[in-house]
Motif scaffolding. Sequence first.
Motif, mmCIF file in Angstrom:
data_model
loop_
_atom_site.group_PDB
_atom_site.id
_atom_site.type_symbol
_atom_site.label_atom_id
_atom_site.label_comp_id
_atom_site.label_asym_id
_atom_site.label_seq_id
_atom_site.Cartn_x
_atom_site.Cartn_y
_atom_site.Cartn_z
ATOM 1 N N THR A 303 0.827 -1.210 0.000
ATOM 2 C CA THR A 303 0.000 0.000 0.000
ATOM 3 C C THR A 303 0.860 1.258 0.000
ATOM 4 N N LEU A 304 1.868 1.278 0.849
ATOM 5 C CA LEU A 304 2.714 2.467 0.966
ATOM 6 C C LEU A 304 3.541 2.703 -0.290
ATOM 7 N N VAL A 305 4.056 1.634 -0.875
ATOM 8 C CA VAL A 305 4.877 1.785 -2.080
ATOM 9 C C VAL A 305 4.012 2.197 -3.268
ATOM 10 N N GLU A 306 2.867 1.527 -3.441
ATOM 11 C CA GLU A 306 2.014 1.829 -4.592
ATOM 12 C C GLU A 306 1.427 3.237 -4.519
ATOM 13 N N SER A 307 1.207 3.738 -3.309
ATOM 14 C CA SER A 307 0.647 5.083 -3.154
ATOM 15 C C SER A 307 1.718 6.163 -3.165
ATOM 16 N N GLY A 308 2.979 5.766 -3.211
ATOM 17 C CA GLY A 308 4.066 6.732 -3.230
ATOM 18 C C GLY A 308 4.456 7.260 -1.867
ATOM 19 N N ARG A 309 3.870 6.714 -0.813
ATOM 20 C CA ARG A 309 4.207 7.187 0.540
ATOM 21 C C ARG A 309 5.542 6.618 1.009
ATOM 22 N N LEU A 310 5.949 5.499 0.434
ATOM 23 C CA LEU A 310 7.302 4.968 0.606
ATOM 24 C C LEU A 310 7.925 4.850 -0.775
#
Length: 698
Positions: A303-310
């Motif tokens: 979730t974090l990688v796909e949303s750009g948050r990580l």
Amino acid sequence: MKRSGWLIGLALIVFITAVGSAQMTTWFQWTYLPQKLMDEIIGESSGETAFNHVVVMGANSRDRKAEEYAGTLMESQYVLDQLKSYGVKDAEIARFPGGETWDGVRGELWEVEPIHQKLASYTDLRAMLAEGSNNADVTAELIWVGEGRSSDLEGKELAGKIVVTTGQATMVHNIACQQKDAAGVISIASPRGGTDPFSIPFGGIRTFSDKPVKFAFNLPPREGALLQSRLARGQKIKVHAVVESGRQKYDLQDPTCSIPGTEPGSEEIILSAHLFEGYVMQGANDNYSGCAAILEAARTLHTLVESGRLPRPRRTIRFLWAPEFSGTIPWVSAHPELMKRTLCNINLDMVGLQLSKSLSFLVALRTTYGNPHYVNDVLEHYYRYVSESNRNYIANRYSQVDARRMVAPTGTEEPLYYYIATHFGSSDHEVFNDWGVGVPAVMMNNWPDLWYHSSGDRPDKLDPTQLKRAVIIAAATAYTIAAADDGIASQIAGEIVSNASGRLGHQLGRGIEEVKRADQNQLPGVYRRTRGYIQAAALNERNTLDSVIELSSDKARMGKHLSTLKAALNSLEEGSLKALEGQMRMATALAGTKPVDVDQTPEEKKASGIVPRPTPKIREKGYRGYRAAIDEAAKTSGKQGAVSNAGQAAAEIQLLCNGKNSALDMKKMLDTQFTRPTELDSIVQYLEILKVAGLVDY
């Protein structure tokens, strides 16, 4: 006068406050990751979601039907469905040939005389019918046999009777049923009877006899005590036992997925958890908790990688759920090229307990000296961070602004009780650690677990807060290594040295204590051995620093940095050896004897010149594929005794063959890790077998 007293009082308050502030100590509330990224991982990780996974998979111990064995097992399908719902594109179930497993269909135990009542039912609790029990329809008298040892059975007529025992069902069955023709067994054994009167240990009947297996029932301690009391009073009790069981074919099912890195064909980090430990025992903590934790870690990071948050990490993070050992071994063996690219494995086995309820800790189990690796210190880093961010220090009680609350909405607010432990196997990380695989692997684990391998291992023992923390630690450790650049690598290297000071200090303290306990005759040998503790620990720290180079892009620059850190380690080692020498000299002075001579013996000089280098043959056949070559070499050279003499140290000797460690180094490293010293000659002889087998060269 009053004004003067007021001023003096104010001055004292200011002084005391200043002193109090000066006494405050900084705690470890920092991470390798920028705080913004760490906050994203903390916030996204859900202990509730992980707990709900456990409830779905293991709210109760289910009776698997034939249709489930013939298709996809419920847990495998559930993990796959969840991954697909998260949008993980490469989620799949890898399948491998399995075998046959015992399948309980029905198990009923009724008292028929002097009263009519049900004593046990497979429908009520799966653990009540011992795995391996065969079909039966028996009405028989009960007889009490104590612990069920041979001496307890002497002089008793057991033929056709059902024995009642506090012993383990399989042991008593093999004596009472197969040697004395008893009809079956009722076991009231429970290692946790004092803490949980309802919990039954999961166990099966195992026999090496040609005679057919009969059956065994297990009763919870509370009910077992009542039955024991009645028999002790001389009551004649007759029961009717009905057992239906069969065999089911199954295949090995390994759900798996990944979060791809930015670099094609990149290195990988693997998070693993065993989804099955047999197919009858279905434990909430062992190990639906580990499976739920890495499932939630997969969702969180995806979730974090796909949303750009990580930022997407450089390296791939892979997730593996598998039957314990039996599913991990074929998966690893099927991916030899992937194993070459895998930097490390983090295995989660039992991580969800409410710690205070089980008097437990979240334990980090390190690699052995044979697999030195920075993953140990990265994992320890996040254990410390999560624990210290969720506790209140009296010295720091006015300064909690940096704390990060890691508590699930319905979870406890307990501290994270943890400790960092030396290596322990008995789970899937050992497959990765194997000489033929060569992937350094660590484990996260709750211990002790009062409901381990028992019917009491249900979700009510778990804590969503501790599950959340396990998810955070696992996700942050994997992501840190996957994303590491030269900057993070240098931080990791620096913290290895920081932690090494404590580990070397431990070996110094251990050595001082052993020297203190030694009498005049023992002292020379004890002192030489305890010097080895410090030398071995320092050597392991240097080898661990060497492992950091794989994270670096600029190898030359990182190599210089590591050399500087090794010099610092050398100083720590030298200081520790001097302190131990001082203790030895004080001991000999008090005893009126000469200081101990530490010059090498002829045998030690010879061993120090043996530096085995591993050959490619070790990994040609994957997990334990080298064993046949060792057995053949021992047989052809007539030195089978060399293998048996190496004993439990054999696997570690193999791992220590890195082209740098001498046979003498190996002895020191083995003596530091094992409770009993290993004979130097045993090491040398075992190395000769490995050389004949073509697995090492020197």
